[in-house]
Write a protein that holds these residues in place. Sequence first.
Motif, PDB file in Angstrom:
ATOM      1  N   PHE A 102       0.846  -1.193   0.000  1.00  0.00           N
ATOM      2  CA  PHE A 102       0.000   0.000   0.000  1.00  0.00           C
ATOM      3  C   PHE A 102       0.882   1.243   0.000  1.00  0.00           C
ATOM      4  N   CYS A 103       1.728   1.365   1.012  1.00  0.00           N
ATOM      5  CA  CYS A 103       2.696   2.462   1.084  1.00  0.00           C
ATOM      6  C   CYS A 103       3.731   2.114   2.138  1.00  0.00           C
ATOM      7  N   ALA A 104       4.965   1.919   1.704  1.00  0.00           N
ATOM      8  CA  ALA A 104       6.038   1.508   2.616  1.00  0.00           C
ATOM      9  C   ALA A 104       6.732   2.705   3.242  1.00  0.00           C
ATOM     10  N   GLY A 105       6.052   3.835   3.325  1.00  0.00           N
ATOM     11  CA  GLY A 105       6.587   5.007   4.003  1.00  0.00           C
ATOM     12  C   GLY A 105       7.534   5.800   3.131  1.00  0.00           C
ATOM     13  N   ALA A 106       8.515   6.435   3.784  1.00  0.00           N
ATOM     14  CA  ALA A 106       9.498   7.253   3.077  1.00  0.00           C
ATOM     15  C   ALA A 106      10.681   6.387   2.657  1.00  0.00           C
ATOM     16  N   ASP A 107      11.296   6.771   1.562  1.00  0.00           N
ATOM     17  CA  ASP A 107      12.471   6.062   1.053  1.00  0.00           C
ATOM     18  C   ASP A 107      13.719   6.702   1.663  1.00  0.00           C
ATOM     19  N   PHE A 108      14.235   6.107   2.731  1.00  0.00           N
ATOM     20  CA  PHE A 108      15.384   6.688   3.422  1.00  0.00           C
ATOM     21  C   PHE A 108      16.625   6.714   2.540  1.00  0.00           C
ATOM     22  N   SER A 109      16.753   5.738   1.666  1.00  0.00           N
ATOM     23  CA  SER A 109      17.934   5.693   0.811  1.00  0.00           C
ATOM     24  C   SER A 109      18.004   6.895  -0.121  1.00  0.00           C
ATOM     25  N   ALA A 158       1.948  -3.812   2.698  1.00  0.00           N
ATOM     26  CA  ALA A 158       2.470  -3.118   3.874  1.00  0.00           C
ATOM     27  C   ALA A 158       2.058  -1.653   3.894  1.00  0.00           C
ATOM     28  N   ALA A 159       1.675  -1.197   5.089  1.00  0.00           N
ATOM     29  CA  ALA A 159       1.495   0.221   5.378  1.00  0.00           C
ATOM     30  C   ALA A 159       2.468   0.516   6.515  1.00  0.00           C
ATOM     31  N   VAL A 160       3.598   1.129   6.179  1.00  0.00           N
ATOM     32  CA  VAL A 160       4.730   1.232   7.100  1.00  0.00           C
ATOM     33  C   VAL A 160       5.033   2.689   7.417  1.00  0.00           C
ATOM     34  N   GLY A 161       5.285   2.976   8.693  1.00  0.00           N
ATOM     35  CA  GLY A 161       5.702   4.314   9.091  1.00  0.00           C
ATOM     36  C   GLY A 161       4.702   5.367   8.661  1.00  0.00           C
ATOM     37  N   GLY A 162       5.187   6.337   7.876  1.00  0.00           N
ATOM     38  CA  GLY A 162       4.282   7.353   7.361  1.00  0.00           C
ATOM     39  C   GLY A 162       3.217   6.774   6.459  1.00  0.00           C
ATOM     40  N   GLY A 163       3.496   5.611   5.841  1.00  0.00           N
ATOM     41  CA  GLY A 163       2.472   4.928   5.053  1.00  0.00           C
ATOM     42  C   GLY A 163       1.330   4.447   5.919  1.00  0.00           C
ATOM     43  N   LEU A 164       1.644   4.050   7.153  1.00  0.00           N
ATOM     44  CA  LEU A 164       0.585   3.732   8.116  1.00  0.00           C
ATOM     45  C   LEU A 164      -0.203   4.993   8.442  1.00  0.00           C
ATOM     46  N   GLY A 165       0.510   6.111   8.601  1.00  0.00           N
ATOM     47  CA  GLY A 165      -0.177   7.378   8.846  1.00  0.00           C
ATOM     48  C   GLY A 165      -1.132   7.733   7.730  1.00  0.00           C
ATOM     49  N   LEU A 166      -0.730   7.490   6.483  1.00  0.00           N
ATOM     50  CA  LEU A 166      -1.609   7.752   5.340  1.00  0.00           C
ATOM     51  C   LEU A 166      -2.827   6.840   5.382  1.00  0.00           C
ATOM     52  N   ALA A 167      -2.625   5.560   5.693  1.00  0.00           N
ATOM     53  CA  ALA A 167      -3.747   4.620   5.787  1.00  0.00           C
ATOM     54  C   ALA A 167      -4.727   5.055   6.871  1.00  0.00           C
ATOM     55  N   LEU A 168      -4.199   5.591   7.975  1.00  0.00           N
ATOM     56  CA  LEU A 168      -5.053   5.983   9.092  1.00  0.00           C
ATOM     57  C   LEU A 168      -5.731   7.327   8.862  1.00  0.00           C
ATOM     58  N   SER A 169      -5.340   8.037   7.809  1.00  0.00           N
ATOM     59  CA  SER A 169      -6.078   9.258   7.460  1.00  0.00           C
ATOM     60  C   SER A 169      -7.442   8.918   6.880  1.00  0.00           C
TER      61      SER A 169
END
Length: 265
Positions: free
Chosen positions: A67-74, A112-123
């Motif tokens: 779904f959204c794995a958050g931000a791309d740290f790399s 996966a809804a990870v990190g900020g991606g979880l935040g987006l899912a919870l919006s």
Amino acid sequence: MTSGTPDRPALTVALDPDRHVATVEIHRPPNNFFDYDLIHEIANTYERLDAEPRCRAIVLCSEGRHFCAGADFSAREKWSQERLDRQAGRLYVEAVRVFSCTKPVIAAVQGAAVGGGLGLALSADFRIACEESRFVANFARLGIHQGFGLSVTLPRLVGANQAALMLYTGRRLKGAEAVEIGLADALVERADVRDRALVLATEIAQSAPLAVQSIRATLRRGLAEAVREATDHELAEQSRLRQSDDHQEGVAATAERRLADFKGR
């Protein structure tokens, strides 16, 4: 920088006027990492759909494995602290705009809804999950504070204790576990996630639209404002912890798929 191109936009919108449902799809497979540009585009899309009377409900979905794995740290490893803080601040302004949407949103979480991606899912108002879904608040494993308003939205959905468990441990919740604690609203086969989200959106759209928006505004009263206040604090804590050795170790350990050796500094 957005990954979209004129031929392959990062976000597409399709409105079904018969169902009165709009489908907003992220196109950054397989991980669908987000950045300022994508969240800004989602916020703009929601504003346009808010002004579209033929739209009564929205399905937020994505192409690919997650779904959204958050931000791309790399992609940000060479950024300065100042640039990281500035970009995060801009992104959180857009996140508040996402939470300000007036139409009901159903998130189709196929992976996966990870990190900020979880935040987006919870919006979103509701989340449809499958056994392959993963809901992960992995901030502590990265040596950093949670963001995207999760300080507000996560305990609001699952209660203070469950939210603390997720945030302290960074544990990965499967779809069934997410449904059990109220983080997701239905569990279906992976191939059926988007269809089930569309069914729910259609059911909502069959109700009187002015009444639904009024009820929703009452139930979510103050949420966007609470997220705005929370993201101000989250940003300050993220800026402080981003300078720690633990954060560098957390990012490195995650990239190398190993257990981090945190030193508390």
